[in-house]
Scaffold this active site. Structure first.
Site, PDB file in Angstrom:
ATOM      1  N   THR A 124      -5.829  -0.895  14.805  1.00  0.00           N
ATOM      2  CA  THR A 124      -4.508  -1.240  14.252  1.00  0.00           C
ATOM      3  C   THR A 124      -4.383  -0.660  12.844  1.00  0.00           C
ATOM      4  O   THR A 124      -5.333  -0.764  12.059  1.00  0.00           O
ATOM      5  CB  THR A 124      -4.242  -2.762  14.181  1.00  0.00           C
ATOM      6  OG1 THR A 124      -3.072  -2.973  13.381  1.00  0.00           O
ATOM      7  CG2 THR A 124      -5.381  -3.542  13.572  1.00  0.00           C
ATOM      8  N   ILE A 125      -3.236  -0.084  12.552  1.00  0.00           N
ATOM      9  CA  ILE A 125      -3.049   0.399  11.177  1.00  0.00           C
ATOM     10  C   ILE A 125      -2.949  -0.795  10.232  1.00  0.00           C
ATOM     11  O   ILE A 125      -3.176  -0.652   9.036  1.00  0.00           O
ATOM     12  CB  ILE A 125      -1.797   1.293  11.013  1.00  0.00           C
ATOM     13  CG1 ILE A 125      -0.507   0.518  11.308  1.00  0.00           C
ATOM     14  CG2 ILE A 125      -1.894   2.551  11.837  1.00  0.00           C
ATOM     15  CD1 ILE A 125       0.729   1.198  10.757  1.00  0.00           C
ATOM     16  N   ASP A 126      -2.598  -1.974  10.756  1.00  0.00           N
ATOM     17  CA  ASP A 126      -2.397  -3.150   9.894  1.00  0.00           C
ATOM     18  C   ASP A 126      -3.697  -3.700   9.310  1.00  0.00           C
ATOM     19  O   ASP A 126      -3.665  -4.470   8.351  1.00  0.00           O
ATOM     20  CB  ASP A 126      -1.714  -4.277  10.681  1.00  0.00           C
ATOM     21  CG  ASP A 126      -0.288  -3.923  11.082  1.00  0.00           C
ATOM     22  OD1 ASP A 126       0.188  -2.846  10.691  1.00  0.00           O
ATOM     23  OD2 ASP A 126       0.342  -4.739  11.789  1.00  0.00           O
ATOM     24  N   GLU A 220       6.739  -5.283   5.859  1.00  0.00           N
ATOM     25  CA  GLU A 220       7.889  -5.625   6.717  1.00  0.00           C
ATOM     26  C   GLU A 220       7.950  -7.111   7.086  1.00  0.00           C
ATOM     27  O   GLU A 220       9.014  -7.659   7.326  1.00  0.00           O
ATOM     28  CB  GLU A 220       7.857  -4.788   7.994  1.00  0.00           C
ATOM     29  CG  GLU A 220       6.589  -5.038   8.807  1.00  0.00           C
ATOM     30  CD  GLU A 220       6.429  -4.168  10.027  1.00  0.00           C
ATOM     31  OE1 GLU A 220       7.335  -3.394  10.350  1.00  0.00           O
ATOM     32  OE2 GLU A 220       5.374  -4.265  10.668  1.00  0.00           O
ATOM     33  N   ARG A 265      17.618   1.046  -4.635  1.00  0.00           N
ATOM     34  CA  ARG A 265      17.719   1.611  -3.284  1.00  0.00           C
ATOM     35  C   ARG A 265      16.478   1.233  -2.474  1.00  0.00           C
ATOM     36  O   ARG A 265      15.477   0.779  -3.025  1.00  0.00           O
ATOM     37  CB  ARG A 265      17.810   3.142  -3.357  1.00  0.00           C
ATOM     38  CG  ARG A 265      18.978   3.658  -4.179  1.00  0.00           C
ATOM     39  CD  ARG A 265      20.291   3.516  -3.443  1.00  0.00           C
ATOM     40  NE  ARG A 265      21.363   4.138  -4.208  1.00  0.00           N
ATOM     41  CZ  ARG A 265      21.749   5.405  -4.067  1.00  0.00           C
ATOM     42  NH1 ARG A 265      21.138   6.185  -3.186  1.00  0.00           N
ATOM     43  NH2 ARG A 265      22.726   5.888  -4.796  1.00  0.00           N
ATOM     44  N   HIS A 271       7.506   4.185  11.267  1.00  0.00           N
ATOM     45  CA  HIS A 271       6.505   4.850  12.107  1.00  0.00           C
ATOM     46  C   HIS A 271       5.918   6.111  11.487  1.00  0.00           C
ATOM     47  O   HIS A 271       4.939   6.654  12.016  1.00  0.00           O
ATOM     48  CB  HIS A 271       7.103   5.152  13.483  1.00  0.00           C
ATOM     49  CG  HIS A 271       7.435   3.905  14.234  1.00  0.00           C
ATOM     50  ND1 HIS A 271       8.665   3.305  14.175  1.00  0.00           N
ATOM     51  CD2 HIS A 271       6.673   3.097  15.019  1.00  0.00           C
ATOM     52  CE1 HIS A 271       8.666   2.196  14.911  1.00  0.00           C
ATOM     53  NE2 HIS A 271       7.472   2.056  15.433  1.00  0.00           N
TER      54      HIS A 271
HETATM   55  O1  F6P Z   1       0.772  -3.625  14.928  1.00  0.00           O
HETATM   56  C1  F6P Z   1       0.985  -2.405  14.352  1.00  0.00           C
HETATM   57  C2  F6P Z   1       2.447  -2.223  14.035  1.00  0.00           C
HETATM   58  O2  F6P Z   1       2.586  -0.942  13.501  1.00  0.00           O
HETATM   59  C3  F6P Z   1       3.041  -3.289  13.114  1.00  0.00           C
HETATM   60  O3  F6P Z   1       2.778  -3.085  11.763  1.00  0.00           O
HETATM   61  C4  F6P Z   1       4.493  -3.190  13.453  1.00  0.00           C
HETATM   62  O4  F6P Z   1       5.198  -4.362  13.150  1.00  0.00           O
HETATM   63  C5  F6P Z   1       4.468  -2.932  14.908  1.00  0.00           C
HETATM   64  O5  F6P Z   1       3.255  -2.291  15.197  1.00  0.00           O
HETATM   65  C6  F6P Z   1       5.642  -2.106  15.374  1.00  0.00           C
HETATM   66  O6  F6P Z   1       5.524  -1.881  16.728  1.00  0.00           O
HETATM   67  P1  F6P Z   1       6.551  -0.984  17.563  1.00  0.00           P
HETATM   68  O7  F6P Z   1       6.264   0.443  17.234  1.00  0.00           O
HETATM   69  O8  F6P Z   1       6.238  -1.301  18.976  1.00  0.00           O
HETATM   70  O9  F6P Z   1       7.922  -1.408  17.139  1.00  0.00           O
END
Ligand code: F6P
Length: 350
Positions: A124-126, A220, A265, A271
Site C-alpha cells: 500500500t502506498i499509504d 485526503e 488555491r 492517483h
Molecule cells: O489504499 C490506497 C489508496 O491509494 C488510498 O490512499 C486511497 O484512498 C484509495 O487507495 C483510492 O482507491 P481508488 O483508486 O480505488 O479510488
C-alpha cells in the site's frame, strides 16, 4: 511447486518488482511454475490467468502498475471462497501469493484457514499495514508529492497565495506527514488529528506575510474537529465497505480564502502518487518481499505475510497484519507536531 500469484486493491509502484522476483526465484531456484491470476481475486473467481515466464517479467521492474491487473473484488462470502478454492485445485496450484493491502490479505487469511497454503505480500502506498515497518510504494508516493509541492511553492511565493496540496491517505497520515516535513509546510493535516480551520488560517496568513508563500499539506482522510465545520466526504463505497474520499483540499482552500482574506488555491495529487516508476528503495523492497515469499512457501509456511523488520525481511502471521491499521502514533506527533502545525493535545486515538 505450482505457485499462483495475484495483485489486489489499489495499484502501487513496486507491484511488478514483486511479480518479477517471484517468477525469477521460483523458476531459477526451485524449478517452480508460476501462474499469474488477472485482476485480483476476480482472476481465480472467474478462472482467468496466465503462466508467467522469465521472458514475460524481464523488463517490468521499473514499470508502475501491475502487469496482472487489479480489482477490489471481495471473495469473503462462503460461496465465492469455495469457487476460488475449486479454481485453485482445478489449476493444480499448490500455494498462493496474494499481494495486497488489508482487504486482499484479509481474504488471504480466510483461504489459509480453509487449508490453502498462502503467503501474503504487503502492499500500500499509504504505509498503514500492521506487521511491517514499511510497505513498497510509500517512498515513491512521498517523492512524487514532495516534487509536486516544490513546484507549486513557486506559484505560492510569486502570487502570495496559500496552496493546499491534497495527498492520499484514507485512514493514516504517513504520506502527508513525510511530505509536510520534507517540504516545510505551514500546516500538515492528517486523519489521526482533527484540524482547526481558524488555526490553519492564522498559520497561512502569518507565513504569507513573513515569507510570501504558504503550503498546507492535507491527507485526503483528514477531518475537522467535531463541531468546527461540516465536511461530508461520503462518496461511493467499494466491495470492502470503504468510502471513496477526496476533495477536502478544495474545501479547505475556499474556507481559508473566505476566513483570512488570503487567496488560497488547491491541488489534488490523487492517483499521480500511485503511478509511474518506483523509487530504487521500493524496487529493492519489492524484490526482497517476492524472494522471501517464494522461500517461505518452500519452507512449508502458510497463513503468514512477509514483512520489513528493520533492515531484515521477516515473516508475521497474516492475522497480525489485518487486525488493525498502523496509523501515525502519538509519540511521532509529539516529536514533530510543532513543525507540522499540529497540536498533539488534539491527538485522536483509534
Ligand atoms: O489504499 C490506497 C489508496 O491509494 C488510498 O490512499 C486511497 O484512498 C484509495 O487507495 C483510492 O482507491 P481508488 O483508486 O480505488 O479510488
Amino acid at each position: 511447486m505450482k505457485i499462483g500469484v495475484l495483485t489486489g486493491g489499489g495499484d502501487c509502484p513496486g507491484l511488478n518488482g514483486v511479480i518479477r522476483a517471484i517468477v525469477n526465484r521460483g523458476i531459477s531456484t526451485y524449478d517452480d511454475t508460476i501462474l499469474g491470476y488477472w485482476d485480483g481475486w476476480r482472476g481465480p473467481l472467474e478462472g482467468r490467468s496466465e503462466t508467467l515466464t522469465l521472458a514475460r517479467v524481464r523488463d517490468i521492474l521499473p514499470l508502475g502498475g501491475t502487469i496482472l491487473g487489479t480489482s477490489r473484488t471481495n471473495i469473503a462470502d462462503p460461496e465465492r471462497l469455495a469457487t476460488v478454492i475449486a479454481q485453485l485445485q482445478a489449476d493444480n496450484v499448490d500455494a498462493l501469493i496474494p499481494i495486497g493491502g488489508e482487504d486482499t490479505l484479509g481474504v488471504a487469511l480466510r483461504l489459509a484457514e480453509a487449508g490453502v497454503q498462502v503467503i501474503g505480500v504487503p502492499k500500500t502506498i499509504d504505509n498503514d499495514l500492521s506487521g511491517t515497518d514499511v510497505t513498497f510504494g510509500f517512498t515513491t508516493a512521498v517523492q512524487v508529492a514532495v516534487e509536486a509541492v516544490d513546484r507549486v511553492r513557486t506559484t505560492s511565493a510569486s502570487h502570495h497565495r496559500g496552496l493546499v496540496v491534497e495527498v492520499m491517505g484514507r485512514h493514516a497520515g504517513w504520506i502527508a506527514l513525510q511530505t509536510g516535513l520534507a517540504c516545510s509546510a505551514v500546516a500538515t493535516l492528517i486523519p489521526e488529528v482533527p484540524f482547526d480551520l481558524d488555526a490553519i488560517c492564522g498559520l497561512v496568513a502569518a507565513s504569507i506575510q513573513e515569507r510570501r508563500d504558504a503550503i498546507v499539506v492535507v491527507a485526503e482522510g483528514a477531518l475537522p474537529r467535531a463541531g468546527t465545520i461540516e465536511n461530508d466526504q461520503g462518496g461511493a463505497v467499494d466491495e470492502f465497505g470503504h468510502v471513496q474520499v477526496g476533495g477536502i483540499a478544495e474545501f479547505i482552500a475556499k474556507e481559508i480564502t473566505r476566513r483570512s482574506g488570503v487567496e488560497t488555491r488547491s491541488v489534488v495529487l490523487g492517483h499521480v502518487q500511485r503511478g509511474g516508476t518506483p523509487t530504487a528503495y521500493d524496487r529493492v523492497l519489492a524484490t526482497r518481499f517476492g524472494v522471501a515469499a517464494v522461500d517461505g512457501l518452500h519452507q512449508g509456511k502458510t497463513g503468514v505475510m512477509v514483512s520489513a523488520q528493520g533492515s531484515a525481511i521477516g515473516i508475521v502471521p497474516l492475522a497480525e497484519a489485518t487486525g488493525t491499521l498502523r496509523t501515525v502514533p502519538r509519540q511521532l506527533i509529539d516529536e514533530v507536531g510543532a513543525i507540522l502545525g499540529i497540536d498533539s493535545a488534539d491527538m485522536k486515538y483509534k
